[in-house]
Design a protein around this motif. Structure first.
Motif, mmCIF file in Angstrom:
data_model
loop_
_atom_site.group_PDB
_atom_site.id
_atom_site.type_symbol
_atom_site.label_atom_id
_atom_site.label_comp_id
_atom_site.label_asym_id
_atom_site.label_seq_id
_atom_site.Cartn_x
_atom_site.Cartn_y
_atom_site.Cartn_z
ATOM 1 N N LYS A 51 0.806 9.760 5.030
ATOM 2 C CA LYS A 51 -0.333 10.263 4.643
ATOM 3 C C LYS A 51 -1.397 8.895 4.436
ATOM 4 C CE LYS A 51 -3.246 13.215 1.561
ATOM 5 N NZ LYS A 51 -3.907 11.970 0.498
ATOM 6 N N LEU A 52 -0.823 8.166 3.336
ATOM 7 C CA LEU A 52 -1.569 6.927 2.970
ATOM 8 C C LEU A 52 -1.491 6.007 4.291
ATOM 9 C CD1 LEU A 52 0.282 6.437 -0.751
ATOM 10 C CD2 LEU A 52 -2.369 6.993 0.045
ATOM 11 N N ARG A 53 -0.538 5.900 4.732
ATOM 12 C CA ARG A 53 -0.574 4.912 6.064
ATOM 13 C C ARG A 53 -1.667 5.392 6.973
ATOM 14 N NH1 ARG A 53 1.645 4.952 10.674
ATOM 15 N NH2 ARG A 53 2.980 6.711 10.336
ATOM 16 N N LYS A 54 -1.579 6.701 7.350
ATOM 17 C CA LYS A 54 -2.647 7.212 8.393
ATOM 18 C C LYS A 54 -4.241 6.919 7.898
ATOM 19 C CE LYS A 54 0.489 9.790 11.142
ATOM 20 N NZ LYS A 54 0.156 10.094 12.412
ATOM 21 N N GLU A 55 -4.412 7.431 6.585
ATOM 22 C CA GLU A 55 -5.628 7.246 5.938
ATOM 23 C C GLU A 55 -6.137 5.787 6.432
ATOM 24 O OE1 GLU A 55 -5.345 10.419 2.370
ATOM 25 O OE2 GLU A 55 -5.267 8.418 1.684
ATOM 26 N N ARG A 56 -5.306 4.771 6.078
ATOM 27 C CA ARG A 56 -5.655 3.216 6.405
ATOM 28 C C ARG A 56 -5.792 3.016 7.883
ATOM 29 N NH1 ARG A 56 -3.866 4.214 1.498
ATOM 30 N NH2 ARG A 56 -4.283 2.887 -0.368
ATOM 31 N N ASN A 57 -5.397 3.974 8.786
ATOM 32 C CA ASN A 57 -5.323 3.744 10.054
ATOM 33 C C ASN A 57 -4.415 2.414 10.453
ATOM 34 O OD1 ASN A 57 -7.561 5.468 10.699
ATOM 35 N ND2 ASN A 57 -8.849 4.138 10.058
ATOM 36 N N MET A 58 -3.159 2.683 9.834
ATOM 37 C CA MET A 58 -2.175 1.547 10.158
ATOM 38 C C MET A 58 -1.011 2.109 10.688
ATOM 39 S SD MET A 58 -1.793 -0.017 6.168
ATOM 40 C CE MET A 58 -0.679 -1.408 6.610
ATOM 41 N N SER A 104 2.028 -3.810 -0.667
ATOM 42 C CA SER A 104 1.263 -3.859 0.490
ATOM 43 C C SER A 104 0.195 -2.757 0.862
ATOM 44 C CB SER A 104 2.402 -3.773 1.800
ATOM 45 O OG SER A 104 2.602 -2.454 1.852
ATOM 46 N N LEU A 105 0.286 -1.798 0.197
ATOM 47 C CA LEU A 105 -0.772 -0.743 0.441
ATOM 48 C C LEU A 105 -2.067 -0.916 -0.615
ATOM 49 C CD1 LEU A 105 1.267 2.530 1.442
ATOM 50 C CD2 LEU A 105 -0.311 1.004 2.912
ATOM 51 N N SER A 106 -1.674 -1.889 -1.467
ATOM 52 C CA SER A 106 -2.658 -2.043 -2.851
ATOM 53 C C SER A 106 -2.870 -0.641 -3.690
ATOM 54 C CB SER A 106 -3.897 -2.435 -2.513
ATOM 55 O OG SER A 106 -3.610 -3.903 -1.894
ATOM 56 N N ILE A 107 -1.614 -0.137 -3.893
ATOM 57 C CA ILE A 107 -1.505 1.198 -4.763
ATOM 58 C C ILE A 107 -0.550 1.005 -5.769
ATOM 59 C CG2 ILE A 107 -2.362 2.788 -2.919
ATOM 60 C CD1 ILE A 107 0.595 3.489 -2.444
ATOM 61 N N PRO A 108 -0.711 1.882 -6.765
ATOM 62 C CA PRO A 108 0.267 1.910 -7.818
ATOM 63 C C PRO A 108 1.655 2.446 -7.283
ATOM 64 C CG PRO A 108 -1.902 2.842 -8.853
ATOM 65 C CD PRO A 108 -1.966 2.712 -7.437
ATOM 66 N N LEU A 109 2.877 1.921 -7.875
ATOM 67 C CA LEU A 109 3.900 2.287 -7.412
ATOM 68 C C LEU A 109 4.102 3.791 -7.376
ATOM 69 C CD1 LEU A 109 7.066 1.840 -6.319
ATOM 70 C CD2 LEU A 109 7.617 1.725 -8.907
ATOM 71 N N MET A 110 3.750 4.521 -8.351
ATOM 72 C CA MET A 110 4.015 5.967 -8.580
ATOM 73 C C MET A 110 2.871 6.981 -7.756
ATOM 74 S SD MET A 110 6.435 6.656 -10.435
ATOM 75 C CE MET A 110 7.322 5.065 -10.087
#
Length: 187
Positions: A19-26, A63-69
């Motif tokens: 979900k996070l990867r797709k939200e970033r169009n990666m 690499s996604l600039s998000i907290p680990l959790m």
């Protein structure tokens, strides 16, 4: 979903990552290049076919600039964390184990309990840029080395330092050390 069901946790991490990867169009290739984790491994994580190591998860979150959790986020508004229950993430050699206390993807703060096995040292990945780590010893004694400067802490002692710098944890005793760790992300 039971938080202590390992297969459900692996599936949840995979779904959140996708979900996070797709939200970033990666693409998987884009994320592999940024994180240093292979495209094949990332695909396996997204499909819930592999249990990623703590080191892999740090690389991906960084690499996604998000907290680990954020990779474990359930979106619940109330969280209860009991010691020894629920999700446990081990380092590659199993000497370092982390229990997330709160898993809220929107926070820039994470809390966890960490356990360092007797007579062992843990060398974490450097965290996100401008991350502050606050550690309180709950039981045992530990030496935390930050930028080659050792600091010995006893029960209920605390230390705060920039976690994007080289640091390590050393337990020279015959007992497990229990720590409470707060990570404040500057992302």
């Amino acid at each position: 979903m039971e938080a202590d069901d390992p297969k459900q946790v692996v599936l949840q991490v995979g779904a959140v990552l996708k979900k996070l990867r797709k939200e970033r169009n990666m693409s998987l290739g884009d994320l592999a290049e940024l994180s240093g984790v292979s495209k094949l491994t990332l695909g396996n994580i997204e499909r819930g076919e592999t249990n990623p190591t703590l080191g892999m998860l740090w690389k991906i979150s960084k690499s996604l600039s998000i907290p680990l959790m954020a990779l474990f986020s359930t979106g619940n508004s109330v969280s209860l964390s009991r010691a020894g229950e629920g999700l446990r993430i081990a380092g590659d050699d199993k000497t370092w184990v982390v229990e997330p206390i709160f898993q809220n993807a929107s926070d820039e703060i994470e809390m966890c309990r960490a356990y360092l096995q007797p007579n062992s040292t843990y060398y974490p990945e450097q965290h996100h840029f401008n991350t502050t780590e606050i550690v309180t010893v709950m039981s045992g004694g530990i030496t935390i080395t930050v930028n080659d400067e050792p600091y010995h802490l006893n029960p209920y002692d605390s230390i705060s330092f920039r976690a994007d710098k080289k640091h390590s944890y050393t337990n020279q005793s015959d007992d497990v050390v229990v720590l409470h760790i707060i990570l404040k992300y500057g992302i």
